[in-house]
Scaffold this motif. Sequence first.
Motif, PDB file in Angstrom:
ATOM      1  N   ARG A  76       1.090  -1.210   0.016  1.00  0.00           N
ATOM      2  CA  ARG A  76       0.015  -0.275  -0.019  1.00  0.00           C
ATOM      3  C   ARG A  76       0.814   1.194   0.220  1.00  0.00           C
ATOM      4  NH1 ARG A  76      -3.322  -3.053   3.828  1.00  0.00           N
ATOM      5  NH2 ARG A  76      -2.301  -2.086   5.312  1.00  0.00           N
ATOM      6  N   ASP A  77       1.973   1.037   0.640  1.00  0.00           N
ATOM      7  CA  ASP A  77       3.151   1.931   0.544  1.00  0.00           C
ATOM      8  C   ASP A  77       3.919   2.290  -0.754  1.00  0.00           C
ATOM      9  OD1 ASP A  77       2.099   2.837   3.080  1.00  0.00           O
ATOM     10  OD2 ASP A  77       3.719   1.748   4.024  1.00  0.00           O
ATOM     11  N   GLY A  78       3.345   1.576  -1.564  1.00  0.00           N
ATOM     12  CA  GLY A  78       4.319   1.692  -2.934  1.00  0.00           C
ATOM     13  C   GLY A  78       5.662   0.939  -2.929  1.00  0.00           C
ATOM     14  N   VAL A  79       5.989   0.090  -1.994  1.00  0.00           N
ATOM     15  CA  VAL A  79       7.291  -0.623  -1.675  1.00  0.00           C
ATOM     16  C   VAL A  79       7.293  -1.579  -2.716  1.00  0.00           C
ATOM     17  CG1 VAL A  79       8.825  -1.785  -0.211  1.00  0.00           C
ATOM     18  CG2 VAL A  79       7.534   0.452   0.668  1.00  0.00           C
ATOM     19  N   ALA A  80       8.208  -2.091  -3.501  1.00  0.00           N
ATOM     20  CA  ALA A  80       8.420  -3.132  -4.281  1.00  0.00           C
ATOM     21  C   ALA A  80       8.971  -4.385  -3.199  1.00  0.00           C
ATOM     22  CB  ALA A  80       9.268  -2.848  -5.477  1.00  0.00           C
ATOM     23  N   VAL A  81       8.282  -5.166  -3.325  1.00  0.00           N
ATOM     24  CA  VAL A  81       8.329  -6.642  -2.140  1.00  0.00           C
ATOM     25  C   VAL A  81       8.925  -7.564  -3.125  1.00  0.00           C
ATOM     26  CG1 VAL A  81       7.816  -8.009  -0.365  1.00  0.00           C
ATOM     27  CG2 VAL A  81       7.060  -5.413  -0.672  1.00  0.00           C
ATOM     28  N   ILE A  82      10.229  -8.378  -2.875  1.00  0.00           N
ATOM     29  CA  ILE A  82      10.527  -9.469  -3.235  1.00  0.00           C
ATOM     30  C   ILE A  82      10.604 -10.572  -2.383  1.00  0.00           C
ATOM     31  CG2 ILE A  82      12.624 -10.673  -4.557  1.00  0.00           C
ATOM     32  CD1 ILE A  82      13.416  -7.856  -5.339  1.00  0.00           C
ATOM     33  N   TYR A  83       9.718 -11.436  -2.637  1.00  0.00           N
ATOM     34  CA  TYR A  83       9.143 -12.489  -1.338  1.00  0.00           C
ATOM     35  C   TYR A  83       9.927 -14.087  -1.908  1.00  0.00           C
ATOM     36  CZ  TYR A  83       6.683 -14.644   2.019  1.00  0.00           C
ATOM     37  OH  TYR A  83       6.008 -15.328   3.216  1.00  0.00           O
ATOM     38  N   ILE A  84      11.002 -14.466  -1.239  1.00  0.00           N
ATOM     39  CA  ILE A  84      11.515 -15.840  -1.496  1.00  0.00           C
ATOM     40  C   ILE A  84      10.953 -16.558  -0.572  1.00  0.00           C
ATOM     41  CG2 ILE A  84      13.538 -16.905  -1.872  1.00  0.00           C
ATOM     42  CD1 ILE A  84      15.088 -14.206  -2.409  1.00  0.00           C
TER      43      ILE A  84
END
Length: 499
Positions: A189-197
Amino acid sequence: MNSAKLVMRSISKRFGGIAALEQAGLEVRAGEAHALMGANGAGKSTMMNVLGGVVRPDHGQILIDGEVVSFASPTQAKQKGVSFVHQELNMLPSMTVAENVMIDAMPTRGGLVDRKAMRLRTAELLRRLDCTFSPDTLVETLSMGDRQMVEVARALVTDPGIVIFDEPTSSLSEREKRRLFDVVLGLKRDGVAVIYITHFLEEIFEVCDRVTVMRNGTTIETRDMHAITAGEVVTAMLGSVEAEERVRPAFISIEPPLLAASGLSRDGAIADVGFEVRPGEVVGLWGLLGSGRTEILRAIVGLDPLDAGELRWRAGDTLDIIRPDKLHRKVGFVTEDRRGEGLLLPLSVAKNISFGNLDKVKGAFGMIDAAKEKTFASGFVERLRIKLSSLSQPVRTLSGGNQQKVVFARWLGTRPKLFMLDEPTRGLDVSAKTEILRLTAELATEGAGVIFVSSELEEMMRVCDRYLVVHRGRIVANFYGDATKDDLMHAVSDGRVAA
């Protein structure tokens, strides 16, 4: 959520003559959670180490917000808004939450640490993460889930635009997982790009928008989560779908018991535990997180004290009483924490395998014979198909699956009659899990008794011959290999002693 926050193009990296990455790519948008999937050794960690400034690529290009960047250190990556939340928590337990959160960015005033500013900034981050503990709380007093939140807070100190979560739920309870998922949704929601491993497929369908799959150092494909199934993800990871059927038929041993436990009790942990293990069978301890499975294993081998109870070990034709500390020398105990308790991370693969088998590699004057050690270790490397560049390679540089095989190799060298496996596949991919399950079945086929603990019921049902259901430190049911998932779930939720 259409703009590309991060683009990695044609990334290649070799270590020695081995290609870790070959023309790999990744694109992550602002405000999305992007799953990065692949088997152990697929190149995920190397790819993220390139992004995080830990490893310099041989070829390729990284763009953040359309700007070409190149990182020579993790500090430079962090300055460009890249932060890690690591699987292995790097906490300083005797220090406060605020000190841990701000350890890399201590605010100063007049040349001294500004502790008021440090606490205020930490309190702000804790509120953002919906944490109820204080910045002044000592980390050693926190639960594993709260420590994970401290790690997340540390990653958010610099307001990063890209956050990498590396196996963030491997040590969390279901409630703590939900809390972490809420954090990921908040970052989106804050516009952060999340990479999830992660190795847990169900998680990516819950929190991620797209998935990129890697195999053998190369990017295979990127798909929207709503346009791909779990089976298709596994197929992309492995090249073929790994069968989920049993690794060997269920087996009923008619041999006399190898180990018999009765009345094992420890206040607040286990109560009146009794069971038998026979040669050639795999006995599963099944229960929910916190049910007492690990506590039973630790008590049996003397790592935790017993208040009451008796252990008997087969010596010839009789079952003789044995103390836990004596039993410890007769069993192979694969701990659930392979990095913290199972391996000597800075040492070589050869030394990790020979450790515990020093009598077999001794030379003149009781010193270790390097040639004997190499020969001894290489036999197990070949048998277990451990992937490495050389026996002198530090064990910390191996993939998780190969590290676990090194732990097995050490115990195989001692030739125990009983193996105790506590979460032996934790943190491993589908293929590596199957290899460990096959090894477990092989141990039993060769005549060893095996006690097997796992949080994944489907995994246990592929290898176990019997199931002991644990509920609040008690064994409440005993099922054979033809039991169904419903049987076991009903027993563990009911908590009643089954016939």
